[in-house]
Every structure is written in C-alpha cells, then in structure tokens.
Design a protein around this motif. Structure first.
Motif, PDB file in Angstrom:
ATOM      1  N   LEU A   1       1.044  -0.931   0.279  1.00  0.00           N
ATOM      2  CA  LEU A   1      -0.143   0.154   0.071  1.00  0.00           C
ATOM      3  C   LEU A   1       1.057   1.638  -0.027  1.00  0.00           C
ATOM      4  N   ALA A   2       2.288   1.584   1.374  1.00  0.00           N
ATOM      5  CA  ALA A   2       3.089   2.524   1.187  1.00  0.00           C
ATOM      6  C   ALA A   2       3.829   2.348  -0.521  1.00  0.00           C
ATOM      7  N   ALA A   3       3.995   1.414  -0.774  1.00  0.00           N
ATOM      8  CA  ALA A   3       4.847   1.386  -2.737  1.00  0.00           C
ATOM      9  C   ALA A   3       3.446   1.750  -3.882  1.00  0.00           C
ATOM     10  N   GLY A   4       2.492   2.513  -3.401  1.00  0.00           N
ATOM     11  CA  GLY A   4       1.395   2.727  -4.018  1.00  0.00           C
ATOM     12  C   GLY A   4       0.683   4.265  -3.931  1.00  0.00           C
ATOM     13  N   GLY A   5       1.764   4.655  -2.595  1.00  0.00           N
ATOM     14  CA  GLY A   5       1.275   5.942  -1.950  1.00  0.00           C
ATOM     15  C   GLY A   5       0.365   6.304  -1.766  1.00  0.00           C
ATOM     16  N   ALA A   6      -0.148   4.685  -0.437  1.00  0.00           N
ATOM     17  CA  ALA A   6      -0.414   5.359   0.134  1.00  0.00           C
ATOM     18  C   ALA A   6      -0.304   5.818   1.364  1.00  0.00           C
ATOM     19  N   ARG A   7      -1.353   6.179   2.863  1.00  0.00           N
ATOM     20  CA  ARG A   7      -0.514   6.572   4.119  1.00  0.00           C
ATOM     21  C   ARG A   7      -1.155   5.976   5.400  1.00  0.00           C
ATOM     22  N   VAL A   8      -0.174   5.137   5.743  1.00  0.00           N
ATOM     23  CA  VAL A   8      -0.314   4.141   5.941  1.00  0.00           C
ATOM     24  C   VAL A   8      -0.170   4.168   8.279  1.00  0.00           C
ATOM     25  N   ALA A   9      -1.170   3.663   8.471  1.00  0.00           N
ATOM     26  CA  ALA A   9      -1.420   3.413   9.913  1.00  0.00           C
ATOM     27  C   ALA A   9      -1.158   2.170  10.069  1.00  0.00           C
TER      28      ALA A   9
END
Length: 253
Positions: free
Chosen positions: A25-33
């Motif tokens: 998800l982070a690699a796709g640009g999401a801000r991950v909690a």
C-alpha cells in the motif's frame, strides 16, 4: 480506488501478511497506519515504509477507538482497511491433556472474529462521513479468513470456526454498507510462508509446499498483498470471499 494519497489501516501489520500489505500500500502512495499488538514490530515496518505504528488490541473496543482516532489525526480518516491480525490456536476438543477449555476456544474467537468485526465497525463509522469518490465509493474493507473456514482440520475447531465467522460476516456487511459506498471482501489464504512456518524444519516446509497442487510451494505474503491491491482497485469486487491457495483442499489432519 486509487492508492496515491489515500489513508489506509492494516491490522497485524508488524509481520507476515500484514507487513507485506502495508509495504504494498505504501509503495502505491497510500498513507499507512500499522496496527499491531506489538508496537515494536509495527514500528520496524513503519520505519521502513514511512508509516505510523499504533499499538492496539483489535478485540478491545476502547483500544480500537483510540487507535482509529490516532490514525485519523495523523493521516485523516481511512478509506482502506485490511484486517490481517489473527491467531492460529491448535487444540483438540478431547485431547491428551484433557477437555479443551472454553477459554482456549474463546481466545481464537476473540481475536480472529470479534477483532475483525471491531475494526470493521469502527472503520465504517468514520468512512460513511467521507466525501464519495468516483462511482460513489467511500471505502474498502478486506478481511482475512482461511481455507480452514471450509476444510478445518482436526485440532482447528477454534481456528476454523473463527475464520468461518469472518466468511459469514462478509456478505451481510457488504449488503449493509452498499448504500454508503463501502465495499467488503475477504481473502481466504491457503498455506502461506509466515514466521511460524519458517520456524519449522526445512523438510517440513518442503512437505507442506508439496501438498499444494500448483504451484507446489508455500504461498508468499507478497502474493496476498497483490490480491489486496486488486480488490482495492476493482470496484466490482464486493461481498465475496476469494480463496488464494493453489487449488489446495485441506485433508482431515
């Protein structure tokens, strides 16, 4: 739903399927909690991907509420929730050590089923107030079951029934949330390479992998994460449980 700039929450994100999903998800640009019972484990992955590590007991209402509030304060309300937190208890009802206790059974249900429901309800509460995106979509929930939900083995009464509960939760939740533009899907993995499996002797790992029709190996966490990304992107996927198991069907033991 596009990932770039979107807030996402992954439970059980300190290891295994959850960690791989957080990375994807982070690699796709999401801000991950990254939610995990172990803050230390979540922090290691968070440092790697620029995410936010939050300790949480997914089965506890107050802990879940506090974690969602922290994630929203840092990243804004989440549009993506991936439930990977879980335990895999093994205990026969009538075992050599005696009768299985209710507490032993309850422990699996608390984390795997009640924990999944707790995260789902808190996510939906926040997501319903978000502005709709293209097609009216507000959020996506991806739960994690297991093929044991369908072919539970001897010793898996707690595990299999908890995961069957997650499967049963999927469609009614999807139907309820449909008018809100919130989708709900579940992934049912087969035998995947995890920290627990990697602790087994190599011969045991090879034997487990060989039991999978094709490909004859253990699944890897990145393959699970790839399926999560596809579910997030494909708006027509809703209310469904998807097996990812190489055509494996579990034997009784």
């Amino acid at each position: 739903m596009k990932l770039n700039g979107t807030s996402a929450i992954v439970t059980g994100a300190g290891s295994g399927l959850g960690a791989a999903t957080a990375r994807a998800l982070a690699a796709g640009g999401a801000r991950v909690a990254l939610f995990d019972l172990s803050e230390e484990a979540a922090a290691r992955v968070a440092a790697e991907i620029g995410g936010l590590a939050i300790p949480v007991d997914v089965s506890d209402a107050a802990s879940g509420e506090a974690a969602f509030a922290r994630a929203a304060a840092a990243h804004g309300p989440a549009r993506i929730l991936v439930n990977c937190a879980g335990v895999a208890p093994v205990c026969k009802v009538l075992g050599k050590q005696g009768l299985m206790s209710l507490d032993a059974y309850r422990a699996g249900i608390e984390v795997n089923l009640i924990g999944t429901f707790n995260m789902l309800r808190l996510f939906a509460q926040d997501a319903q107030a978000l502005d709709p995106l293209e097609g009216g979509e507000r959020g996506v929930i991806v739960n994690t079951a297991s093929i044991a939900a369908y072919e539970g083995q001897i010793g898996q009464t707690a595990y299999a029934s908890s995961k069957a509960g997650v499967v049963g939760l999927t469609l009614p939740a999807a139907r309820e949330f449909a008018p809100l533009g919130i989708r709900v899907c579940t992934i049912a993995p087969g035998i995947f390479e995890t920290a627990m499996l990697r602790s087994l002797p190599q011969a045991a790992q090879d034997s487990l992998g060989a039991s999978v029709p094709y490909p004859s190996r253990l699944g890897n966490a990145a393959e699970y994460a790839d399926l999560v990304l596809h579910i997030v992107a494909n708006q027509m996927l809703n209310g469904e449980t998807i097996r990812i198991d190489g055509a494996l069907r579990l034997p009784p033991k």
